[in-house]
Design a protein around this motif. Sequence first.
Motif, PDB file in Angstrom:
ATOM      1  N   VAL A 351      -1.924 128.077  58.320  1.00 13.65           N
ATOM      2  CA  VAL A 351      -2.470 126.544  57.099  1.00 13.65           C
ATOM      3  C   VAL A 351      -2.863 127.130  55.475  1.00 13.65           C
ATOM      4  O   VAL A 351      -1.352 126.228  55.146  1.00 13.65           O
ATOM      5  CB  VAL A 351      -3.467 125.808  57.442  1.00 13.65           C
ATOM      6  N   ASP A 352      -2.731 128.243  55.409  1.00 16.66           N
ATOM      7  CA  ASP A 352      -2.811 128.835  53.845  1.00 16.66           C
ATOM      8  C   ASP A 352      -1.729 128.890  53.387  1.00 16.66           C
ATOM      9  O   ASP A 352      -1.098 128.323  52.099  1.00 16.66           O
ATOM     10  CB  ASP A 352      -3.633 129.881  53.769  1.00 16.66           C
ATOM     11  N   GLN A 353      -0.562 129.479  54.451  1.00 20.77           N
ATOM     12  CA  GLN A 353       0.708 128.894  53.818  1.00 20.77           C
ATOM     13  C   GLN A 353       1.392 127.737  53.537  1.00 20.77           C
ATOM     14  O   GLN A 353       1.954 127.733  52.544  1.00 20.77           O
ATOM     15  CB  GLN A 353       2.167 129.754  54.480  1.00 20.77           C
ATOM     16  N   ALA A 354       1.089 126.518  54.214  1.00 18.46           N
ATOM     17  CA  ALA A 354       1.180 125.541  53.983  1.00 18.46           C
ATOM     18  C   ALA A 354       0.741 124.531  52.590  1.00 18.46           C
ATOM     19  O   ALA A 354       1.225 124.411  51.842  1.00 18.46           O
ATOM     20  CB  ALA A 354       1.039 124.943  54.940  1.00 18.46           C
ATOM     21  N   LEU A 355      -0.128 125.348  52.886  1.00 13.53           N
ATOM     22  CA  LEU A 355      -1.491 125.192  50.765  1.00 13.53           C
ATOM     23  C   LEU A 355      -0.960 125.612  49.449  1.00 13.53           C
ATOM     24  O   LEU A 355      -0.453 124.936  48.615  1.00 13.53           O
ATOM     25  CB  LEU A 355      -2.719 125.835  51.152  1.00 13.53           C
ATOM     26  N   ASN A 356      -0.321 126.605  50.202  1.00 12.20           N
ATOM     27  CA  ASN A 356       0.317 127.925  48.791  1.00 12.20           C
ATOM     28  C   ASN A 356       1.631 127.189  48.883  1.00 12.20           C
ATOM     29  O   ASN A 356       2.425 126.706  46.942  1.00 12.20           O
ATOM     30  CB  ASN A 356       0.926 129.361  49.232  1.00 12.20           C
ATOM     31  N   TYR A 357       2.766 126.727  49.140  1.00 12.13           N
ATOM     32  CA  TYR A 357       3.765 124.915  49.247  1.00 12.13           C
ATOM     33  C   TYR A 357       3.735 124.037  48.201  1.00 12.13           C
ATOM     34  O   TYR A 357       4.323 123.814  47.387  1.00 12.13           O
ATOM     35  CB  TYR A 357       4.587 125.213  50.602  1.00 12.13           C
ATOM     36  N   ASP A 358       1.737 123.785  48.759  1.00 16.60           N
ATOM     37  CA  ASP A 358       1.798 122.488  47.792  1.00 16.60           C
ATOM     38  C   ASP A 358       1.513 122.734  46.723  1.00 16.60           C
ATOM     39  O   ASP A 358       1.630 121.771  45.897  1.00 16.60           O
ATOM     40  CB  ASP A 358       0.569 122.061  48.659  1.00 16.60           C
ATOM     41  N   VAL A 359       1.304 123.920  45.878  1.00 15.11           N
ATOM     42  CA  VAL A 359       0.588 124.525  44.982  1.00 15.11           C
ATOM     43  C   VAL A 359       1.937 125.096  43.999  1.00 15.11           C
ATOM     44  O   VAL A 359       1.336 125.192  42.812  1.00 15.11           O
ATOM     45  CB  VAL A 359      -0.727 125.233  44.719  1.00 15.11           C
TER      46      VAL A 359
END
Length: 423
Positions: A351-359
Amino acid sequence: MSTTLPAGGATAPSPATLTRGGHARLVTALVLGAVLWIGPYVASITVLLPARLDQIAPDSKVQVVATLSIVGSVVALLANILFGALSDLTRSRLGKRTPWMVLGSVTTCLLLLLLSRAESVTALVVTWCVCQLFLNAIVAPLVAVIPDRVPERQRGTYSAVYGVGMMVGMAGANVVASRFVTDPATGFRLMGFAILLAGPVLALLAPDRSNAGEPRPAFSRAVLLDNFSFPRRGARDFYLAMSGKLLFVLAMFSITGYQLYIFTDHLGMDADGAGGMIATMALVQLVLSLVCGAVAGPVSDRLGRRKVLVVGATVLMAVGLLVPFVWPVPAAMIVFAAISLGVASGVFNSVDQALNYDVLPNPEAAAKDLGILNMANTGGQILGPVLMGAVVGVTGGYGAGFPVAAVVALVGAVLILRIRSAR
């Protein structure tokens, strides 16, 4: 291949235009690409380098591992920015990601083969640092493939795919590397041949589309700064995400970076027994991280939330780290592997990689900025042993490193919780 200034936008077709077979090829390529770069890296830093140092510099091995980590972290930082930016700027018939991933694969393979022949501490340190440089020619472009080709609503699932590959690679690396504790030179050669495939796998299974004809904006100071520097505008959440990721990975690798010595010097096992325990930990980690990682990404997409899952995984990491502290026996390391390396890391990496894309503050510099974020991942893996090395230097043992690492993980959870632009 040429490197010119970016025109923005992805060069590959979006998943909406891909066939079912195209989706399957991209999924397969992401999993294999992740396995083939992270596996050799983790095998080298957690088992093979410490094992080789135990052979050639047993009296200074702890200090040398810390030195490798400090120097390597600086190299990794520069390499992530450099190769991420060059990837964003590249125009070629193979697209902007593939040329750099192939270059990184070939060069890193050669350096690992050279590392297998290193006979001195100086040779190990210098060769490993150059290896770190070219390893990131694979990683920085690879993590940008998902925002290039995947719409936001599916990024949790695709991030889970990449995260599963990371978990398989990390766990599999320790299973394989544990067999070479007494013969690290052969282990380095095997890992070199594995990483040789990392870039070509994506190029062959899910090739990028040519971007050779994209417009070429004129060179300017502003464009140079945007593509070769840290983000400067609208990047508050970007830096919170990077810091939280760094602390999560640092906490984990402060233990795994010294796991061989924890078993032998702290828990009193011999080298063969330690190798067996490392292999058992890796298998536990593999099973649980696969299950949790495969579930967490799609759940994140369905809920439309990333942050709560990432924070929860970080807190769980801290809980697992405390088990070997309160119960200092070899079996406690298996429990640590289940909670922290299996469940917590499986959810986090999905999930962290998807969070990275969001920011991301600037999608047109995605590879460069994701390379900087990945520096937190690589930097945490490198700086973790520095933290444990400092604890050993102050306390004379490994036991205090577990609660120190737990506190580091909890600080990371607080930082991630402060992100505002992602749910």
